[in-house]
Design a protein around this motif. Structure first.
Motif, PDB file in Angstrom:
ATOM      1  N   GLY A 258      12.871  -2.382  -3.442  1.00 46.77           N
ATOM      2  CA  GLY A 258      14.112  -2.709  -4.121  1.00 46.77           C
ATOM      3  C   GLY A 258      14.017  -2.417  -5.612  1.00 46.77           C
ATOM      4  O   GLY A 258      12.947  -2.072  -6.125  1.00 46.77           O
ATOM      5  N   PRO A 259      15.139  -2.572  -6.325  1.00 49.51           N
ATOM      6  CA  PRO A 259      15.168  -2.251  -7.759  1.00 49.51           C
ATOM      7  C   PRO A 259      14.512  -3.329  -8.622  1.00 49.51           C
ATOM      8  O   PRO A 259      15.179  -4.044  -9.378  1.00 49.51           O
ATOM      9  N   ARG A 260      13.208  -3.411  -8.539  1.00 45.25           N
ATOM     10  CA  ARG A 260      12.454  -4.389  -9.340  1.00 45.25           C
ATOM     11  C   ARG A 260      12.066  -3.702 -10.648  1.00 45.25           C
ATOM     12  O   ARG A 260      10.933  -3.247 -10.844  1.00 45.25           O
ATOM     13  N   TYR A 261      13.016  -3.652 -11.580  1.00 38.80           N
ATOM     14  CA  TYR A 261      12.862  -2.845 -12.784  1.00 38.80           C
ATOM     15  C   TYR A 261      11.757  -3.365 -13.698  1.00 38.80           C
ATOM     16  O   TYR A 261      11.083  -2.575 -14.377  1.00 38.80           O
ATOM     17  N   GLY A 262      11.584  -4.675 -13.753  1.00 37.43           N
ATOM     18  CA  GLY A 262      10.523  -5.225 -14.587  1.00 37.43           C
ATOM     19  C   GLY A 262       9.147  -4.741 -14.155  1.00 37.43           C
ATOM     20  O   GLY A 262       8.315  -4.357 -14.984  1.00 37.43           O
ATOM     21  N   VAL A 263       8.924  -4.743 -12.851  1.00 38.41           N
ATOM     22  CA  VAL A 263       7.642  -4.274 -12.316  1.00 38.41           C
ATOM     23  C   VAL A 263       7.467  -2.785 -12.590  1.00 38.41           C
ATOM     24  O   VAL A 263       6.378  -2.329 -12.977  1.00 38.41           O
ATOM     25  N   ILE A 264       8.522  -2.013 -12.413  1.00 42.11           N
ATOM     26  CA  ILE A 264       8.450  -0.557 -12.620  1.00 42.11           C
ATOM     27  C   ILE A 264       8.124  -0.231 -14.070  1.00 42.11           C
ATOM     28  O   ILE A 264       7.224   0.571 -14.367  1.00 42.11           O
ATOM     29  N   ILE A 265       8.840  -0.865 -15.014  1.00 44.00           N
ATOM     30  CA  ILE A 265       8.615  -0.586 -16.437  1.00 44.00           C
ATOM     31  C   ILE A 265       7.217  -1.021 -16.857  1.00 44.00           C
ATOM     32  O   ILE A 265       6.512  -0.295 -17.588  1.00 44.00           O
ATOM     33  N   SER A 266       6.792  -2.195 -16.405  1.00 42.51           N
ATOM     34  CA  SER A 266       5.446  -2.686 -16.756  1.00 42.51           C
ATOM     35  C   SER A 266       4.372  -1.740 -16.229  1.00 42.51           C
ATOM     36  O   SER A 266       3.397  -1.436 -16.932  1.00 42.51           O
ATOM     37  N   THR A 267       4.555  -1.260 -15.005  1.00 42.96           N
ATOM     38  CA  THR A 267       3.586  -0.334 -14.416  1.00 42.96           C
ATOM     39  C   THR A 267       3.526   0.978 -15.193  1.00 42.96           C
ATOM     40  O   THR A 267       2.435   1.517 -15.446  1.00 42.96           O
ATOM     41  N   ILE A 268       4.687   1.493 -15.594  1.00 49.67           N
ATOM     42  CA  ILE A 268       4.726   2.736 -16.374  1.00 49.67           C
ATOM     43  C   ILE A 268       3.976   2.571 -17.699  1.00 49.67           C
ATOM     44  O   ILE A 268       3.194   3.437 -18.109  1.00 49.67           O
ATOM     45  N   VAL A 269       4.209   1.445 -18.369  1.00 53.40           N
ATOM     46  CA  VAL A 269       3.537   1.185 -19.652  1.00 53.40           C
ATOM     47  C   VAL A 269       2.025   1.096 -19.468  1.00 53.40           C
ATOM     48  O   VAL A 269       1.244   1.705 -20.219  1.00 53.40           O
ATOM     49  N   ILE A 270       1.587   0.344 -18.448  1.00 51.31           N
ATOM     50  CA  ILE A 270       0.150   0.165 -18.216  1.00 51.31           C
ATOM     51  C   ILE A 270      -0.520   1.487 -17.860  1.00 51.31           C
ATOM     52  O   ILE A 270      -1.578   1.840 -18.403  1.00 51.31           O
ATOM     53  N   VAL A 271       0.087   2.251 -16.951  1.00 55.42           N
ATOM     54  CA  VAL A 271      -0.480   3.544 -16.552  1.00 55.42           C
ATOM     55  C   VAL A 271      -0.527   4.499 -17.738  1.00 55.42           C
ATOM     56  O   VAL A 271      -1.502   5.248 -17.917  1.00 55.42           O
ATOM     57  N   SER A 272       0.505   4.474 -18.582  1.00 55.67           N
ATOM     58  CA  SER A 272       0.530   5.353 -19.759  1.00 55.67           C
ATOM     59  C   SER A 272      -0.587   5.010 -20.731  1.00 55.67           C
ATOM     60  O   SER A 272      -1.264   5.905 -21.274  1.00 55.67           O
ATOM     61  N   ILE A 273      -0.808   3.715 -20.958  1.00 53.95           N
ATOM     62  CA  ILE A 273      -1.869   3.296 -21.884  1.00 53.95           C
ATOM     63  C   ILE A 273      -3.244   3.673 -21.345  1.00 53.95           C
ATOM     64  O   ILE A 273      -4.087   4.250 -22.069  1.00 53.95           O
ATOM     65  N   ILE A 274      -3.489   3.379 -20.071  1.00 52.97           N
ATOM     66  CA  ILE A 274      -4.794   3.707 -19.475  1.00 52.97           C
ATOM     67  C   ILE A 274      -5.005   5.219 -19.442  1.00 52.97           C
ATOM     68  O   ILE A 274      -6.098   5.723 -19.761  1.00 52.97           O
TER      69      ILE A 274
END
Length: 281
Positions: A258-274
């Motif tokens: 489902g559209p769990r935007y908070g999880v999606i944005i947080s994951t994008i930020v974490i993956v980008s930093i790592i």
């Protein structure tokens, strides 16, 4: 002496453009704001019917109460195209107030039967096609720092959707309950929905390709001094492979979770930093 036959003169109760306008603005200004978990849009729909109900049943308070109760039944549809249901309901209430044999269940059934199909039409045309097109027009302006690009999409979208809603409520009121039913029975409406879906997906694909920018700076030096650039290898396989993969991964996640935007944005930020720390992205 011959008796004169009695003539029953019925006073016709008629809604005016002003009455339609009152109902229109009440519904449009609150259809996305008044949702409750129990009845969703029924509260604002009922509120939008109050001016018409008071006028049509001004001489019968019990009829007013009954009308308000039947419009408090569960209701939810797409706001723009859904204004057609409002026009049909107003037409049926007017017929009923003038003595037509229309039951409470008939009005409720029309609303219940149409809210699902019209929600599908509205979501396909308004949200999946019209909105992406308007946004895509002003994104290049926004990238240059234009303030107009932050305001113009909202103004343009509101103007277009309000115009569509106003036309639909008037046409539906004029034609009555057979207006949308005949439209749904026409096979051409399926073609319109399909075309809108295709256009919307094309616009979303174009936006993804233009504004999702992912590349890898990874390089590998092999014996002999040659350097292998991983991004060049990926480009040879498929241009834009990393952005395309990211879009499909997010799409698959939304499809499953489902559209769990908070999880999606947080994951994008974490993956980008790592990825940046490791030199992968």
């Amino acid at each position: 002496m011959a008796s004169v036959p009695e003539t029953n003169v019925l006073t016709s109760k008629k809604l005016t453009k002003k009455d339609l306008s009152k109902s229109f603005w009440i519904y449009q200004l609150g259809c996305e704001l008044s949702n409750s978990y129990e009845r969703l849009q029924s509260l604002v729909f009922c509120a939008s019917m109050i001016p018409a109900i008071k006028k049509l049943y001004h001489d019968d308070e019990e009829a007013q109460r009954t009308a308000l109760k039947r419009h408090l039944a569960f209701f939810n549809t797409e706001g723009t195209i859904g204004s057609s249901i409002q026009g049909i309901s107003l037409a049926m209430e007017e017929e009923k107030a003038n003595g037509a044999d229309i039951s409470d269940m008939a009005i409720t059934s029309i609303k219940t039967g149409l809210m699902g199909p019209l929600a599908g039409i509205g979501d396909s045309i308004i949200w999946a096609a019209l909105m992406p097109i308007i946004i895509s027009i002003f994104i290049p302006m926004a990238k240059t720092g234009s303030m107009i690009a932050g305001i113009a999409p909202l103004v343009l979208y509101t103007a277009i959707t309000m115009y569509i809603s106003w036309v639909l409520i008037n046409k539906s009121y004029t034609l009555g309950r057979n207006s949308i039913i005949s439209l749904l029975q026409d096979g051409k409406i399926k073609q319109v929905i399909y075309s809108a879906n295709v256009l919307g997906m094309m616009m979303m694909g174009a936006l993804s390709a233009s504004y999702v920018n992912i590349s890898s700076p990874m390089e590998l030096v092999v014996p002999g001094g040659a350097t292998i650039v991983f991004q060049e290898i990926l480009d040879q396989i498929l241009k834009g492979l990393l952005p395309l993969s990211a879009v499909f991964i997010i799409y698959y996640y939304m499809l499953k979770k489902g559209p769990r935007y908070g999880v999606i944005i947080s994951t994008i930020v974490i993956v980008s930093i790592i990825g940046a720390l490791l030199g992968i992205l």
